[in-house]
Design a protein around this motif. Structure first.
Motif, PDB file in Angstrom:
ATOM      1  N   LEU A   1      88.361   4.010   7.862  1.00  0.00           N
ATOM      2  CA  LEU A   1      89.344   4.165   6.794  1.00  0.00           C
ATOM      3  C   LEU A   1      90.541   3.232   6.959  1.00  0.00           C
ATOM      4  CD1 LEU A   1      89.382   8.064   6.452  1.00  0.00           C
ATOM      5  CD2 LEU A   1      88.176   6.385   5.034  1.00  0.00           C
ATOM      6  N   ALA A   2      90.660   2.604   8.115  1.00  0.00           N
ATOM      7  CA  ALA A   2      91.809   1.717   8.353  1.00  0.00           C
ATOM      8  C   ALA A   2      91.656   0.425   7.554  1.00  0.00           C
ATOM      9  CB  ALA A   2      91.919   1.403   9.843  1.00  0.00           C
ATOM     10  N   PRO A   3      92.763  -0.157   7.119  1.00  0.00           N
ATOM     11  CA  PRO A   3      92.673  -1.463   6.449  1.00  0.00           C
ATOM     12  C   PRO A   3      92.248  -2.532   7.437  1.00  0.00           C
ATOM     13  CG  PRO A   3      94.959  -0.920   6.877  1.00  0.00           C
ATOM     14  CD  PRO A   3      94.159   0.295   7.241  1.00  0.00           C
ATOM     15  N   VAL A   4      91.696  -3.601   6.937  1.00  0.00           N
ATOM     16  CA  VAL A   4      91.280  -4.703   7.799  1.00  0.00           C
ATOM     17  C   VAL A   4      92.411  -5.734   7.827  1.00  0.00           C
ATOM     18  CG1 VAL A   4      89.578  -6.520   8.208  1.00  0.00           C
ATOM     19  CG2 VAL A   4      88.855  -4.315   7.234  1.00  0.00           C
ATOM     20  N   VAL A   5      93.101  -5.789   8.964  1.00  0.00           N
ATOM     21  CA  VAL A   5      94.222  -6.713   9.122  1.00  0.00           C
ATOM     22  C   VAL A   5      93.741  -7.937   9.904  1.00  0.00           C
ATOM     23  CG1 VAL A   5      96.545  -7.038  10.053  1.00  0.00           C
ATOM     24  CG2 VAL A   5      95.883  -4.831   9.059  1.00  0.00           C
ATOM     25  N   VAL A   6      94.068  -9.098   9.400  1.00  0.00           N
ATOM     26  CA  VAL A   6      93.568 -10.353   9.956  1.00  0.00           C
ATOM     27  C   VAL A   6      94.735 -11.239  10.372  1.00  0.00           C
ATOM     28  CG1 VAL A   6      92.283 -12.466   9.438  1.00  0.00           C
ATOM     29  CG2 VAL A   6      91.465 -10.263   8.571  1.00  0.00           C
ATOM     30  N   ILE A   7      94.617 -11.839  11.551  1.00  0.00           N
ATOM     31  CA  ILE A   7      95.545 -12.891  11.975  1.00  0.00           C
ATOM     32  C   ILE A   7      94.735 -14.172  12.139  1.00  0.00           C
ATOM     33  CG2 ILE A   7      97.016 -13.764  13.840  1.00  0.00           C
ATOM     34  CD1 ILE A   7      97.802 -10.891  14.461  1.00  0.00           C
ATOM     35  N   VAL A   8      95.161 -15.226  11.493  1.00  0.00           N
ATOM     36  CA  VAL A   8      94.569 -16.546  11.711  1.00  0.00           C
ATOM     37  C   VAL A   8      95.618 -17.385  12.428  1.00  0.00           C
ATOM     38  CG1 VAL A   8      93.393 -18.529  10.714  1.00  0.00           C
ATOM     39  CG2 VAL A   8      93.254 -16.300   9.574  1.00  0.00           C
ATOM     40  N   GLN A   9      95.374 -17.630  13.709  1.00  0.00           N
ATOM     41  CA  GLN A   9      96.298 -18.444  14.492  1.00  0.00           C
ATOM     42  C   GLN A   9      95.886 -19.909  14.382  1.00  0.00           C
ATOM     43  OE1 GLN A   9      96.365 -17.659  18.743  1.00  0.00           O
ATOM     44  NE2 GLN A   9      98.567 -18.051  18.838  1.00  0.00           N
ATOM     45  N   PHE A  10      96.871 -20.763  14.153  1.00  0.00           N
ATOM     46  CA  PHE A  10      96.639 -22.199  13.941  1.00  0.00           C
ATOM     47  C   PHE A  10      95.752 -22.438  12.715  1.00  0.00           C
ATOM     48  CE2 PHE A  10      96.833 -21.606  18.660  1.00  0.00           C
ATOM     49  CZ  PHE A  10      98.163 -21.967  18.781  1.00  0.00           C
ATOM     50  N   ALA A  11      96.143 -21.827  11.594  1.00  0.00           N
ATOM     51  CA  ALA A  11      95.435 -22.033  10.332  1.00  0.00           C
ATOM     52  C   ALA A  11      95.986 -23.276   9.643  1.00  0.00           C
ATOM     53  CB  ALA A  11      95.609 -20.820   9.419  1.00  0.00           C
TER      54      ALA A  11
ATOM     55  N   PHE B   1      91.811 -13.084  14.724  1.00  0.00           N
ATOM     56  CA  PHE B   1      91.967 -11.712  15.231  1.00  0.00           C
ATOM     57  C   PHE B   1      91.697 -10.758  14.075  1.00  0.00           C
ATOM     58  CE2 PHE B   1      94.583 -14.463  17.784  1.00  0.00           C
ATOM     59  CZ  PHE B   1      94.499 -13.975  19.085  1.00  0.00           C
ATOM     60  N   ILE B   2      90.798  -9.763  14.277  1.00  0.00           N
ATOM     61  CA  ILE B   2      90.462  -8.805  13.220  1.00  0.00           C
ATOM     62  C   ILE B   2      90.658  -7.392  13.760  1.00  0.00           C
ATOM     63  CG2 ILE B   2      88.743  -8.093  11.523  1.00  0.00           C
ATOM     64  CD1 ILE B   2      87.202 -10.670  12.122  1.00  0.00           C
ATOM     65  N   ASN B   3      91.700  -6.723  13.269  1.00  0.00           N
ATOM     66  CA  ASN B   3      91.990  -5.335  13.679  1.00  0.00           C
ATOM     67  C   ASN B   3      92.031  -5.149  15.198  1.00  0.00           C
ATOM     68  OD1 ASN B   3      92.365  -4.389  11.114  1.00  0.00           O
ATOM     69  ND2 ASN B   3      90.685  -2.906  11.151  1.00  0.00           N
ATOM     70  N   ASN B   4      92.470  -6.182  15.911  1.00  0.00           N
ATOM     71  CA  ASN B   4      92.576  -6.067  17.366  1.00  0.00           C
ATOM     72  C   ASN B   4      93.676  -5.075  17.761  1.00  0.00           C
ATOM     73  OD1 ASN B   4      91.565  -8.877  16.626  1.00  0.00           O
ATOM     74  ND2 ASN B   4      91.057  -8.801  18.793  1.00  0.00           N
ATOM     75  N   ASP B   5      93.532  -4.496  18.920  1.00  0.00           N
ATOM     76  CA  ASP B   5      94.526  -3.550  19.426  1.00  0.00           C
ATOM     77  C   ASP B   5      95.655  -4.329  20.105  1.00  0.00           C
ATOM     78  OD1 ASP B   5      95.875  -1.286  20.185  1.00  0.00           O
ATOM     79  OD2 ASP B   5      94.552  -0.832  21.899  1.00  0.00           O
ATOM     80  N   ILE B   6      96.448  -5.002  19.285  1.00  0.00           N
ATOM     81  CA  ILE B   6      97.587  -5.770  19.793  1.00  0.00           C
ATOM     82  C   ILE B   6      98.826  -5.359  19.013  1.00  0.00           C
ATOM     83  CG2 ILE B   6      96.190  -7.740  20.558  1.00  0.00           C
ATOM     84  CD1 ILE B   6      96.932  -9.216  18.038  1.00  0.00           C
ATOM     85  N   ASP B   7      99.979  -5.615  19.575  1.00  0.00           N
ATOM     86  CA  ASP B   7     101.243  -5.134  19.001  1.00  0.00           C
ATOM     87  C   ASP B   7     101.441  -5.626  17.573  1.00  0.00           C
ATOM     88  OD1 ASP B   7     101.735  -3.869  21.363  1.00  0.00           O
ATOM     89  OD2 ASP B   7     103.127  -5.403  22.133  1.00  0.00           O
ATOM     90  N   GLU B   8     101.127  -6.870  17.313  1.00  0.00           N
ATOM     91  CA  GLU B   8     101.413  -7.456  15.993  1.00  0.00           C
ATOM     92  C   GLU B   8     100.597  -6.788  14.892  1.00  0.00           C
ATOM     93  OE1 GLU B   8     102.554 -10.444  19.074  1.00  0.00           O
ATOM     94  OE2 GLU B   8     100.829  -9.125  18.746  1.00  0.00           O
ATOM     95  N   ILE B   9      99.332  -6.484  15.159  1.00  0.00           N
ATOM     96  CA  ILE B   9      98.502  -5.837  14.140  1.00  0.00           C
ATOM     97  C   ILE B   9      98.896  -4.369  13.970  1.00  0.00           C
ATOM     98  CG2 ILE B   9      96.138  -5.040  13.678  1.00  0.00           C
ATOM     99  CD1 ILE B   9      95.124  -7.741  14.562  1.00  0.00           C
ATOM    100  N   THR B  10      99.212  -3.696  15.059  1.00  0.00           N
ATOM    101  CA  THR B  10      99.671  -2.292  14.981  1.00  0.00           C
ATOM    102  C   THR B  10     100.957  -2.202  14.171  1.00  0.00           C
ATOM    103  OG1 THR B  10      98.695  -1.775  17.139  1.00  0.00           O
ATOM    104  CG2 THR B  10     100.391  -0.280  16.313  1.00  0.00           C
ATOM    105  N   SER B  11     101.898  -3.105  14.414  1.00  0.00           N
ATOM    106  CA  SER B  11     103.162  -3.121  13.683  1.00  0.00           C
ATOM    107  C   SER B  11     102.929  -3.388  12.198  1.00  0.00           C
ATOM    108  CB  SER B  11     104.087  -4.191  14.275  1.00  0.00           C
ATOM    109  OG  SER B  11     105.268  -4.309  13.521  1.00  0.00           O
ATOM    110  N   TYR B  12     102.005  -4.299  11.897  1.00  0.00           N
ATOM    111  CA  TYR B  12     101.711  -4.612  10.486  1.00  0.00           C
ATOM    112  C   TYR B  12     101.142  -3.380   9.775  1.00  0.00           C
ATOM    113  CZ  TYR B  12      99.854  -7.006   6.379  1.00  0.00           C
ATOM    114  OH  TYR B  12      99.582  -7.385   5.087  1.00  0.00           O
ATOM    115  N   LYS B  13     100.210  -2.684  10.426  1.00  0.00           N
ATOM    116  CA  LYS B  13      99.617  -1.493   9.807  1.00  0.00           C
ATOM    117  C   LYS B  13     100.667  -0.415   9.549  1.00  0.00           C
ATOM    118  CE  LYS B  13      94.899  -1.941  11.602  1.00  0.00           C
ATOM    119  NZ  LYS B  13      93.851  -1.329  12.459  1.00  0.00           N
TER     120      LYS B  13
END
Length: 552
Positions: free
Chosen positions: A194-204, A225-237
């Motif tokens: 049910l969680a949204p899919v949050v994506v980080i593209v580094q060096f896009a 990075f796709i829904n990784n357990d890292i601070d930046e994605i948790t903060s975004y969610k």
């Protein structure tokens, strides 16, 4: 511990310094001369002062692998002493834009266990604040995605389109290439939470087309990075929940309706097959498919054009002048460019060379010039137009001469999609571009079989006949040349006309004129009364034309 030099203080004057860094991304660079051979290990390094300092690009060539390779791992931290400083000449800068580091014989590397800086060093940009072509770190959640495009044989050219949205609801199209596209496809197939899919593209890589930004992964440089357990994605969610009041379900992500037909359907189902000779005088607007072999490249037409980097329309060079900055009050001539697209909103125009190659393509009916543009050229060449342009310029070779690298296209058999436009029809113009091409041998084979099956049997012939040669209209029917009738005889031509296409005549006058060039009328009468038809001499070829017996 010896003194540590921050990345922002690296000076090319000094060569005896030590940096304490984390390898936030690592990839290998293949040799230009052998695609199976690794030329170097490339890295992006980040120090503990990342937000006040800088990241820097570093390289280690193959001959130093035995010395350093065991220390060079993604996400590991190391001390590097006495790296060599070099200018950063890459077209796209992933870190420090001025300098890069090389590991060489005098460099030493050892592990670091107390790195206290950021894990990844992200510095995100809002979608609506992207203002120029550059390399960025972007974060957003998926609201639409497209199917994987695997039309190319090379897996690195397989791609997938995402539509990302940020916290402010600004949307951005992102194209994932190669292994990043496969990573995303596998993730979406195996995750229905049910969680949204949050994506980080580094060096896009971000580029602008008609004033709108489009992003893509850049070879092996980009990291996904796709829904990784890292601070930046948790903060975004967490921000996403506070903005929307509830979490967005990944099961609600929509599939993008594909506007691009599959290669198979585009070439074998959606359009009619044609021969080159049918394109010389276009009669109606339509899209056709041909199969042809590239016989060469026209040498009197330039192989590239200078395109506006914003919209890719052609740009014209214009000269202007300005006062020299040395205080001499002299005027300096400068070269600037003007985009030919009236809708292009870029005030300052930069240009990039793009392919515009006039190919001579041939099938069994004729030869035609077809223009190969940048998008389709990528399927045939290992190099971009800019790379070949810069190479010729650096070597002092005339830019009007065709680079040797383009010769790989000669003798290639291609299936080609061609759009016949209103311009072609109105102006009787047979100048066409290649709308799409493929080297797929299975598709080419199917098209050739289809063309072969559509041709009439060579044993068939046209019979022109009537019981009354003076009638106003002759009846044309199709029959075998072996057919004989009381009022029909074969007619042979000499070798000079044997290969000419058979012409059908609708009036007695036209029929008689044709017979006169084929056989003497008195001889025709003798032949028609004979029970056994005359055989042609060995050097003559009979043509499939039957004529009525002359009435007494």
């Amino acid at each position: 511990m010896e003194h540590i030099t921050p990345i922002k203080e690296i000076d090319s004057i000094k060569d005896d310094f030590t940096i304490k860094v984390r390898i936030i991304h690592l990839w290998t660079q293949k040799s230009k001369f052998n695609a199976k051979e690794t030329y170097s290990i490339e890295m992006i390094l980040m120090d503990e002062e990342v937000y006040d300092g800088r990241k820097i690009h570093a390289s280690c060539v193959k001959k130093w692998f035995p010395k350093f390779k065991r220390y060079l791992k993604e996400d590991s931290s190391i001390y590097v002493k006495k790296p060599n400083v070099a200018p950063n000449t890459l077209n796209f800068k992933f870190a420090d834009p001025e300098r890069k580091l090389n590991f060489y014989h005098d460099t030493t590397v050892k592990e670091c266990e107390n790195f206290s800086g950021s894990a990844h060093g992200f510095d995100f940009v809002d979608f609506n604040t992207i203002v120029s072509n550059n390399i960025w770190n972007i974060i957003g959640h998926i609201f639409e995605y497209g199917r994987m495009d695997t039309s190319e044989e090379d897996k690195s050219k397989h791609k997938m389109l995402l539509h990302l949205q940020d916290i402010e609801d600004t949307k951005l199209k992102v194209t994932l290439w190669g292994h990043n596209a496969y990573y995303m496809t596998e993730f979406l197939a195996n995750n229905n939470s049910l969680a949204p899919v949050v994506v980080i593209v580094q060096f896009a890589r971000v580029k602008f087309i008609n004033g709108r930004p489009f992003s893509s992964t850049y070879f092996d440089v980009s990291r996904l990075f796709i829904n990784n357990d890292i601070d930046e994605i948790t903060s975004y969610k967490n921000k996403l929940v506070s903005e929307n009041g509830q979490q967005l379900s990944s099961s609600g992500i929509k599939m993008i309706a594909s506007k691009q037909n599959t290669e198979h359907d585009d070439f074998l189902k959606n359009h009619m097959f044609s021969n080159i000779d049918d394109l010389f005088e276009p009669l109606e607007e339509k899209t056709v498919i041909i199969v042809g072999t590239v016989k060469g490249i026209r040498q009197n037409i330039r192989w590239y054009y200078l395109a506006c980097s914003n919209c890719y329309k052609s740009a014209k060079e214009k000269e202007s002048s300005t006062d020299k900055v040395d205080g001499s009050h002299e005027v300096a001539e400068i070269v600037t460019y003007e985009c030919s697209n009236p809708n292009c909103k870029n005030i300052k125009i930069s240009v990039i060379p793009r392919f515009k190659i006039p190919l001579r393509v041939q099938d069994n009916t004729g030869t035609l010039t077809l223009t190969l543009f940048d998008q389709e050229a990528k399927k045939l060449f290992k190099y971009t137009a800019k790379e070949l342009y810069d190479k010729n310029k650096k070597l002092g070779i005339s830019l009007d001469l065709y680079p040797m690298e383009l010769k790989v296209v000669v003798d290639k058999k291609l299936a080609i999609k061609i759009d016949i436009t209103s311009y072609n029809v109105d102006n009787k113009s047979n100048i066409y571009g290649l709308a799409r091409l493929t080297e797929n041998a299975n598709i080419i084979d199917e098209l050739e079989k289809k063309n072969l099956n559509s041709q009439p049997d060579n044993s068939d012939s046209f019979i022109i006949g009537s019981s009354d040669i003076a009638s106003q209209e002759t009846k044309v029917v199709k029959d075998s040349f072996s057919h004989t009738g009381e009022n029909l005889t074969p007619c042979a031509r000499d070798n000079s006309t044997a290969t000419s296409p058979t012409k059908l005549f609708s009036t007695p006058t036209e029929l008689k004129r044709n017979l006169a060039t084929c056989i003497d009328l008195d001889e025709m009468e003798n032949l028609s009364t004979s029970k056994t038809p005359r055989l042609s001499p060995p050097d003559e070829q009979p043509i499939p034309l039957l004529v009525p017996k002359k009435e007494k």
